[in-house]
Design a protein around this motif. Structure first.
Motif, PDB file in Angstrom:
ATOM      1  N   ILE A 187      22.395  21.838 -21.600  1.00 40.08           N
ATOM      2  CA  ILE A 187      22.714  22.033 -22.664  1.00 40.08           C
ATOM      3  C   ILE A 187      21.628  22.403 -23.773  1.00 40.08           C
ATOM      4  O   ILE A 187      21.706  23.552 -24.314  1.00 40.08           O
ATOM      5  N   ILE A 188      20.554  21.830 -23.542  1.00 35.67           N
ATOM      6  CA  ILE A 188      19.415  21.962 -24.469  1.00 35.67           C
ATOM      7  C   ILE A 188      18.694  23.445 -24.065  1.00 35.67           C
ATOM      8  O   ILE A 188      18.596  24.171 -24.806  1.00 35.67           O
ATOM      9  N   LYS A 189      18.784  24.075 -22.761  1.00 38.12           N
ATOM     10  CA  LYS A 189      18.437  25.092 -22.359  1.00 38.12           C
ATOM     11  C   LYS A 189      19.274  26.414 -23.066  1.00 38.12           C
ATOM     12  O   LYS A 189      18.654  27.334 -23.462  1.00 38.12           O
ATOM     13  N   LEU A 234       5.999  21.249 -29.974  1.00 36.14           N
ATOM     14  CA  LEU A 234       6.973  20.511 -30.081  1.00 36.14           C
ATOM     15  C   LEU A 234       7.755  20.071 -28.836  1.00 36.14           C
ATOM     16  O   LEU A 234       7.790  20.763 -27.834  1.00 36.14           O
ATOM     17  N   ALA A 235       7.781  18.823 -28.550  1.00 38.36           N
ATOM     18  CA  ALA A 235       8.258  18.158 -27.263  1.00 38.36           C
ATOM     19  C   ALA A 235       9.872  18.460 -27.178  1.00 38.36           C
ATOM     20  O   ALA A 235      10.556  18.457 -28.310  1.00 38.36           O
ATOM     21  N   ARG A 236      10.213  18.924 -25.937  1.00 35.93           N
ATOM     22  CA  ARG A 236      11.331  19.226 -25.759  1.00 35.93           C
ATOM     23  C   ARG A 236      12.464  18.174 -25.985  1.00 35.93           C
ATOM     24  O   ARG A 236      13.521  18.232 -26.321  1.00 35.93           O
ATOM     25  N   THR A 237      11.858  16.870 -25.621  1.00 34.72           N
ATOM     26  CA  THR A 237      12.529  15.851 -25.888  1.00 34.72           C
ATOM     27  C   THR A 237      12.811  15.501 -27.450  1.00 34.72           C
ATOM     28  O   THR A 237      14.004  15.113 -28.022  1.00 34.72           O
ATOM     29  N   GLU A 238      11.938  15.911 -28.220  1.00 29.92           N
ATOM     30  CA  GLU A 238      12.117  15.807 -29.651  1.00 29.92           C
ATOM     31  C   GLU A 238      13.145  16.838 -30.314  1.00 29.92           C
ATOM     32  O   GLU A 238      13.981  16.461 -31.004  1.00 29.92           O
ATOM     33  N   LEU A 239      13.262  17.935 -29.600  1.00 27.11           N
ATOM     34  CA  LEU A 239      14.090  18.948 -30.091  1.00 27.11           C
ATOM     35  C   LEU A 239      15.380  18.520 -29.644  1.00 27.11           C
ATOM     36  O   LEU A 239      16.307  18.776 -30.344  1.00 27.11           O
ATOM     37  N   LYS A 240      15.611  18.020 -28.451  1.00 27.89           N
ATOM     38  CA  LYS A 240      16.913  17.513 -27.809  1.00 27.89           C
ATOM     39  C   LYS A 240      17.389  16.446 -28.721  1.00 27.89           C
ATOM     40  O   LYS A 240      18.730  16.491 -28.990  1.00 27.89           O
ATOM     41  N   GLU A 241      16.628  15.626 -29.199  1.00 29.23           N
ATOM     42  CA  GLU A 241      17.146  14.427 -29.967  1.00 29.23           C
ATOM     43  C   GLU A 241      17.635  14.652 -31.474  1.00 29.23           C
ATOM     44  O   GLU A 241      18.548  14.383 -31.886  1.00 29.23           O
ATOM     45  N   ALA A 242      16.840  15.823 -31.877  1.00 27.52           N
ATOM     46  CA  ALA A 242      16.871  16.377 -33.431  1.00 27.52           C
ATOM     47  C   ALA A 242      18.249  17.026 -33.266  1.00 27.52           C
ATOM     48  O   ALA A 242      19.119  16.940 -34.273  1.00 27.52           O
ATOM     49  N   LEU A 276      20.986  17.433 -30.514  1.00 31.08           N
ATOM     50  CA  LEU A 276      22.083  16.790 -29.883  1.00 31.08           C
ATOM     51  C   LEU A 276      22.326  15.022 -30.156  1.00 31.08           C
ATOM     52  O   LEU A 276      23.390  14.654 -29.828  1.00 31.08           O
ATOM     53  N   GLY A 277      21.318  14.627 -30.739  1.00 29.89           N
ATOM     54  CA  GLY A 277      21.446  13.065 -31.141  1.00 29.89           C
ATOM     55  C   GLY A 277      20.620  12.375 -29.823  1.00 29.89           C
ATOM     56  O   GLY A 277      20.444  12.729 -28.708  1.00 29.89           O
ATOM     57  N   LYS A 278      20.745  10.991 -30.275  1.00 27.60           N
ATOM     58  CA  LYS A 278      20.111  10.080 -28.930  1.00 27.60           C
ATOM     59  C   LYS A 278      20.747   9.633 -28.007  1.00 27.60           C
ATOM     60  O   LYS A 278      20.497   9.470 -26.745  1.00 27.60           O
ATOM     61  N   ASP A 279      22.332   9.813 -28.220  1.00 28.20           N
ATOM     62  CA  ASP A 279      23.275   9.258 -27.208  1.00 28.20           C
ATOM     63  C   ASP A 279      23.735  10.347 -26.459  1.00 28.20           C
ATOM     64  O   ASP A 279      24.498   9.812 -25.396  1.00 28.20           O
ATOM     65  N   ARG A 280      23.705  11.517 -26.645  1.00 27.16           N
ATOM     66  CA  ARG A 280      24.350  12.382 -26.012  1.00 27.16           C
ATOM     67  C   ARG A 280      23.882  12.928 -24.494  1.00 27.16           C
ATOM     68  O   ARG A 280      22.381  13.007 -24.653  1.00 27.16           O
ATOM     69  N   THR A 296      21.279  24.688 -35.926  1.00 28.79           N
ATOM     70  CA  THR A 296      20.576  23.326 -36.260  1.00 28.79           C
ATOM     71  C   THR A 296      19.158  23.444 -35.515  1.00 28.79           C
ATOM     72  O   THR A 296      18.345  22.914 -36.391  1.00 28.79           O
ATOM     73  N   ALA A 297      18.930  23.997 -34.464  1.00 28.56           N
ATOM     74  CA  ALA A 297      17.553  24.038 -33.695  1.00 28.56           C
ATOM     75  C   ALA A 297      16.713  24.963 -34.523  1.00 28.56           C
ATOM     76  O   ALA A 297      15.613  24.686 -34.732  1.00 28.56           O
ATOM     77  N   VAL A 298      17.482  26.155 -35.155  1.00 26.91           N
ATOM     78  CA  VAL A 298      16.340  27.096 -35.720  1.00 26.91           C
ATOM     79  C   VAL A 298      15.949  26.403 -37.124  1.00 26.91           C
ATOM     80  O   VAL A 298      14.785  26.444 -37.505  1.00 26.91           O
ATOM     81  N   ARG A 299      16.688  25.647 -37.887  1.00 33.09           N
ATOM     82  CA  ARG A 299      16.474  24.835 -39.014  1.00 33.09           C
ATOM     83  C   ARG A 299      15.267  24.046 -38.837  1.00 33.09           C
ATOM     84  O   ARG A 299      14.161  23.740 -39.398  1.00 33.09           O
TER      85      ARG A 299
END
Length: 279
Positions: free
Chosen positions: A104-106, A83-91, A93-97, A68-71
């Motif tokens: 996890i994002i690392k 690209l902000a890491r927070t933007e990638l994380k939200e895209a 993992l979602g907003k609630d995780r 998903t991250a690659v796409r």
């Protein structure tokens, strides 16, 4: 003797205790005779250490999230913005995780980088500016147009903080790239000219000095337009587009090399460009 007879009588009829040695206590046993499981439990500190070393994701979920991250990063690259890491994380993992410590994002970024390197010759890297690492002068180019000659001072994406930004950069030596359109060639030429001016002035140049002193020496005015770039003015190309795309950073009224200039430029091509300008 009396003492010997007493010791003999005391020990007589007593079978030896298996496994017992002087100074050693027998293992605790439960009521049914089995060893007490609590007796074999590791200390709390050791258990905590083992927990921290455990992977944050199962292999199947890591594979799904990294794909998903690659796409996402490949589709987003058209914007040419860091690209902000927070933007990638939200895209991904979602907003609630929740992701305490960013483990996890690392893990997702590390796995995504393996896919990107294998499939595209690209890599997500932390978007450092010239304040973090100052490279040699080189050519301004996009992630699929640059020769990856990053030095050892470059910090990679996995170790970046939550507030850091990421850039998709080329990691292939002497990658084959299509010829940019005329408008992009003109823009890259202006980028490289500005970056060379910064290099000649210790990596930092006040905006007023750039626009009022050096642009006129190059035969340019702030409100001039350039071929192939529509109605965009030179001042806007520098203060907006170059900053937005990460070629420059602006702090306290002065410009310095931005993260894309640090990560995605070829010193060999830059020296060739400068040599052609100087004749």
């Amino acid at each position: 003797s009396l003492g010997g007879s007493w010791e003999a009588r005391r020990g007589a009829g007593r079978p030896p205790v298996p496994g017992r040695r002087r100074g050693l206590m027998p293992r605790k046993r439960s009521r049914d005779g089995d060893e007490d499981p609590e007796a074999s439990q590791p200390p709390a500190s050791q258990a905590a250490s083992q927990a921290t070393q455990a992977p944050p994701l199962e292999a199947a979920e890591l594979e799904k999230l990294s794909a998903t991250a690659v796409r996402f990063v490949l589709m987003r690259e058209h914007s040419r913005k860091p690209l902000a890491r927070t933007e990638l994380k939200e895209a991904v993992l979602g907003k609630d995780r929740t992701d305490r410590g960013g483990k996890i994002i690392k893990a997702v970024i590390a796995a995504a980088n393996e896919k990107l390197r294998h499939l595209c010759g690209l890599e997500l890297a932390t978007a450092n500016s010239a304040a973090d690492a100052a490279p040699d002068a080189s050519q301004a180019a996009g992630p699929s147009q640059a020769e990856a000659t990053q030095d050892a001072t470059q910090e990679r994406a996995v170790g970046g903080g939550a507030a850091s930004k990421l850039l998709l950069v080329n990691v292939l030596p002497r990658a084959v790239a299509p010829e940019p359109a005329d408008g992009k060639l003109v823009f890259y030429a202006l980028v490289e000219t500005v970056l060379n001016l910064l290099s000649d002035h210790g990596g930092r140049l006040p905006e007023s000095e750039l626009t009022e002193t050096w642009l006129p020496k190059l035969g340019l005015k702030e409100k001039d337009t350039l071929p192939g770039l529509g109605t965009a003015k030179v001042c806007d190309l520098i203060s907006k587009r170059m900053v937005t795309e990460g070629f420059l950073v602006k702090t306290q009224g002065a410009y310095a090399q931005g993260p894309r200039a640090v990560l995605s430029r070829s010193s060999e091509a830059a020296n060739t460009f400068r040599g052609e300008l100087e004749g």
